[in-house]
Design a protein around this motif. Structure first.
Motif, PDB file in Angstrom:
ATOM      1  N   GLN A  95       0.803  -1.230   0.000  1.00 36.36           N
ATOM      2  CA  GLN A  95       0.000   0.000   0.000  1.00 36.36           C
ATOM      3  C   GLN A  95       0.830   1.272   0.000  1.00 36.36           C
ATOM      4  N   PRO A  96       0.224   2.324  -0.560  1.00 39.11           N
ATOM      5  CA  PRO A  96      -1.066   2.387  -1.262  1.00 39.11           C
ATOM      6  C   PRO A  96      -0.923   1.919  -2.712  1.00 39.11           C
ATOM      7  N   VAL A  97      -1.911   1.178  -3.183  1.00 34.97           N
ATOM      8  CA  VAL A  97      -1.873   0.662  -4.556  1.00 34.97           C
ATOM      9  C   VAL A  97      -3.241   0.826  -5.216  1.00 34.97           C
ATOM     10  N   SER A  98      -3.236   0.772  -6.533  1.00 34.25           N
ATOM     11  CA  SER A  98      -4.479   0.903  -7.308  1.00 34.25           C
ATOM     12  C   SER A  98      -5.109  -0.466  -7.538  1.00 34.25           C
ATOM     13  N   LYS A  99      -6.363  -0.461  -7.987  1.00 37.95           N
ATOM     14  CA  LYS A  99      -7.024  -1.710  -8.361  1.00 37.95           C
ATOM     15  C   LYS A  99      -6.242  -2.389  -9.488  1.00 37.95           C
ATOM     16  N   GLY A 100      -5.695  -1.572 -10.396  1.00 33.64           N
ATOM     17  CA  GLY A 100      -4.919  -2.121 -11.511  1.00 33.64           C
ATOM     18  C   GLY A 100      -3.717  -2.917 -11.031  1.00 33.64           C
ATOM     19  N   PHE A 101      -3.048  -2.432  -9.992  1.00 31.08           N
ATOM     20  CA  PHE A 101      -1.901  -3.150  -9.423  1.00 31.08           C
ATOM     21  C   PHE A 101      -2.354  -4.496  -8.863  1.00 31.08           C
ATOM     22  N   VAL A 102      -3.458  -4.487  -8.122  1.00 22.99           N
ATOM     23  CA  VAL A 102      -3.988  -5.726  -7.536  1.00 22.99           C
ATOM     24  C   VAL A 102      -4.348  -6.710  -8.636  1.00 22.99           C
ATOM     25  N   GLU A 103      -4.998  -6.213  -9.696  1.00 21.95           N
ATOM     26  CA  GLU A 103      -5.390  -7.083 -10.808  1.00 21.95           C
ATOM     27  C   GLU A 103      -4.170  -7.642 -11.525  1.00 21.95           C
ATOM     28  N   HIS A 104      -3.114  -6.836 -11.638  1.00 21.20           N
ATOM     29  CA  HIS A 104      -1.882  -7.299 -12.275  1.00 21.20           C
ATOM     30  C   HIS A 104      -1.258  -8.440 -11.470  1.00 21.20           C
ATOM     31  N   GLY A 121      -6.236   8.672  -1.692  1.00 22.75           N
ATOM     32  CA  GLY A 121      -5.856   9.667  -2.688  1.00 22.75           C
ATOM     33  C   GLY A 121      -5.673   9.042  -4.057  1.00 22.75           C
ATOM     34  N   ARG A 122      -4.943   9.751  -4.899  1.00 18.70           N
ATOM     35  CA  ARG A 122      -4.699   9.271  -6.258  1.00 18.70           C
ATOM     36  C   ARG A 122      -3.210   9.138  -6.496  1.00 18.70           C
ATOM     37  N   LEU A 123      -2.833   8.112  -7.258  1.00 20.41           N
ATOM     38  CA  LEU A 123      -1.422   7.891  -7.557  1.00 20.41           C
ATOM     39  C   LEU A 123      -0.960   8.876  -8.619  1.00 20.41           C
ATOM     40  N   ASP A 124       0.291   9.270  -8.547  1.00 22.69           N
ATOM     41  CA  ASP A 124       0.854  10.225  -9.498  1.00 22.69           C
ATOM     42  C   ASP A 124       1.397   9.482 -10.719  1.00 22.69           C
ATOM     43  N   VAL A 125       0.494   8.826 -11.432  1.00 18.01           N
ATOM     44  CA  VAL A 125       0.821   8.092 -12.661  1.00 18.01           C
ATOM     45  C   VAL A 125      -0.251   8.447 -13.685  1.00 18.01           C
ATOM     46  N   PRO A 126      -0.028   8.144 -14.964  1.00 16.18           N
ATOM     47  CA  PRO A 126      -1.045   8.470 -15.971  1.00 16.18           C
ATOM     48  C   PRO A 126      -2.414   7.889 -15.605  1.00 16.18           C
ATOM     49  N   GLY A 127      -3.431   8.704 -15.756  1.00 16.65           N
ATOM     50  CA  GLY A 127      -4.791   8.294 -15.420  1.00 16.65           C
ATOM     51  C   GLY A 127      -5.172   8.601 -13.983  1.00 16.65           C
ATOM     52  N   LYS A 128      -4.171   8.902 -13.156  1.00 15.03           N
ATOM     53  CA  LYS A 128      -4.390   9.236 -11.733  1.00 15.03           C
ATOM     54  C   LYS A 128      -5.373   8.272 -11.068  1.00 15.03           C
ATOM     55  N   PRO A 129      -5.059   6.952 -11.038  1.00 13.14           N
ATOM     56  CA  PRO A 129      -5.993   6.000 -10.432  1.00 13.14           C
ATOM     57  C   PRO A 129      -6.090   6.187  -8.920  1.00 13.14           C
ATOM     58  N   ILE A 130      -7.224   5.791  -8.357  1.00 12.91           N
ATOM     59  CA  ILE A 130      -7.419   5.854  -6.912  1.00 12.91           C
ATOM     60  C   ILE A 130      -6.526   4.808  -6.259  1.00 12.91           C
ATOM     61  N   ALA A 131      -5.858   5.208  -5.200  1.00 14.75           N
ATOM     62  CA  ALA A 131      -5.022   4.280  -4.432  1.00 14.75           C
ATOM     63  C   ALA A 131      -5.811   3.803  -3.216  1.00 14.75           C
ATOM     64  N   TYR A 132      -5.533   2.586  -2.778  1.00 14.42           N
ATOM     65  CA  TYR A 132      -6.215   2.006  -1.621  1.00 14.42           C
ATOM     66  C   TYR A 132      -5.190   1.596  -0.573  1.00 14.42           C
ATOM     67  N   ARG A 133      -5.625   1.669   0.688  1.00 14.74           N
ATOM     68  CA  ARG A 133      -4.785   1.233   1.799  1.00 14.74           C
ATOM     69  C   ARG A 133      -5.686   0.564   2.842  1.00 14.74           C
ATOM     70  N   THR A 134      -5.069  -0.126   3.778  1.00 14.58           N
ATOM     71  CA  THR A 134      -5.829  -0.763   4.845  1.00 14.58           C
ATOM     72  C   THR A 134      -6.251   0.290   5.872  1.00 14.58           C
ATOM     73  N   THR A 135      -7.230  -0.049   6.694  1.00 15.01           N
ATOM     74  CA  THR A 135      -7.779   0.866   7.685  1.00 15.01           C
ATOM     75  C   THR A 135      -7.413   0.427   9.097  1.00 15.01           C
ATOM     76  N   SER A 136      -7.804   1.241  10.070  1.00 15.91           N
ATOM     77  CA  SER A 136      -7.599   0.849  11.467  1.00 15.91           C
ATOM     78  C   SER A 136      -8.472  -0.361  11.805  1.00 15.91           C
ATOM     79  N   ALA A 137      -9.618  -0.496  11.129  1.00 18.38           N
ATOM     80  CA  ALA A 137     -10.470  -1.674  11.338  1.00 18.38           C
ATOM     81  C   ALA A 137      -9.738  -2.945  10.890  1.00 18.38           C
ATOM     82  N   PHE A 138      -8.939  -2.841   9.832  1.00 19.48           N
ATOM     83  CA  PHE A 138      -8.126  -3.974   9.374  1.00 19.48           C
ATOM     84  C   PHE A 138      -7.166  -4.392  10.490  1.00 19.48           C
ATOM     85  N   LEU A 139      -6.502  -3.408  11.092  1.00  8.92           N
ATOM     86  CA  LEU A 139      -5.565  -3.714  12.180  1.00  8.92           C
ATOM     87  C   LEU A 139      -6.283  -4.394  13.339  1.00  8.92           C
ATOM     88  N   ARG A 140      -7.474  -3.879  13.706  1.00 10.13           N
ATOM     89  CA  ARG A 140      -8.236  -4.479  14.806  1.00 10.13           C
ATOM     90  C   ARG A 140      -8.640  -5.907  14.488  1.00 10.13           C
TER      91      ARG A 140
END
Length: 197
Positions: free
Chosen positions: A103-112, A135-154
């Motif tokens: 993290q943070p990664v885009s859906k495209g990264f996960v799919e790859h 937020g958005r990654l600073d790459v062409p297309g500016k895809p949404i980036a995802y990260r884990t939450t505090s709920a994930f940690l819990r």
């Protein structure tokens, strides 16, 4: 377009769009003028009333949205809570692992990494509050980036991401042949598995 067909077109657009849609955008999508769209919306509302439907057309300023009537909200809420509490599928665990370690990664990264469309799994994990937009990654297309939450940690009883177990290196990987040897099962003569891959 016949009248009943027009009502059904408006209903389909509202259902699929989900969020409030502006009247101009709705009429353009339906291929009718704005006045006609508003008449079709009224007919749709009348249809729902005549059959005591649980659905209604919600007017929000200059926008419209398909909504559930207040009398049925508790049933919908109960269904959504049940959905949130369902155990995670192997696909969801795989996606969580990929995002947690990269993290943070885009859906495209996960799919790859997975080699398969993962949009619905990521969306489901966002609904369960295990992932969030970062937020958005600073790459062409500016895809949404995802990260884990505090709920994930819990949920995984971690105080921070530093407590994630280390990923195995190449030496720690187990090959298919080693699994067969360890379980005392060699490949059978008529097996469909290609052990050369």
């Amino acid at each position: 377009m016949k009248l009943e067909e027009g009502v059904s077109v408006i209903e389909a657009i509202l259902f699929a769009y989900g969020d409030p849609i502006e009247a101009d955008k709705l009429s353009a999508a339906a291929g009718v003028d704005r006045d006609t769209a508003e008449k079709l919306l009224q007919l749709l509302e009348d249809r729902y009333e005549s059959v005591s439907s649980s659905l209604m057309v919600l007017r929000l300023g200059d926008s419209y949205q398909l909504a559930v009537k207040a009398d049925y909200i508790e049933y919908v809420r109960a269904a959504l809570e049940t959905r949130k509490m369902t155990p995670l599928s192997p696909a969801a665990m795989e996606v969580l692992t990929i995002i947690a370690y990269n993290q943070p990664v885009s859906k495209g990264f996960v799919e790859h990494v997975r080699g398969i469309d993962s949009s619905s799994v990521v969306n489901s994990l966002v609904e369960k509050n295990l992932l969030e937009e970062a937020g958005r990654l600073d790459v062409p297309g500016k895809p949404i980036a995802y990260r884990t939450t505090s709920a994930f940690l819990r949920c995984f009883q971690l105080s921070s991401l530093d407590e994630l177990p280390p990923l195995p290196n190449a030496e720690g990987q187990v090959s298919f042949d080693e699994i067969l040897i360890n379980t005392n099962e060699g490949p059978k003569e008529n097996t469909d598995i290609d052990t050369e891959q």
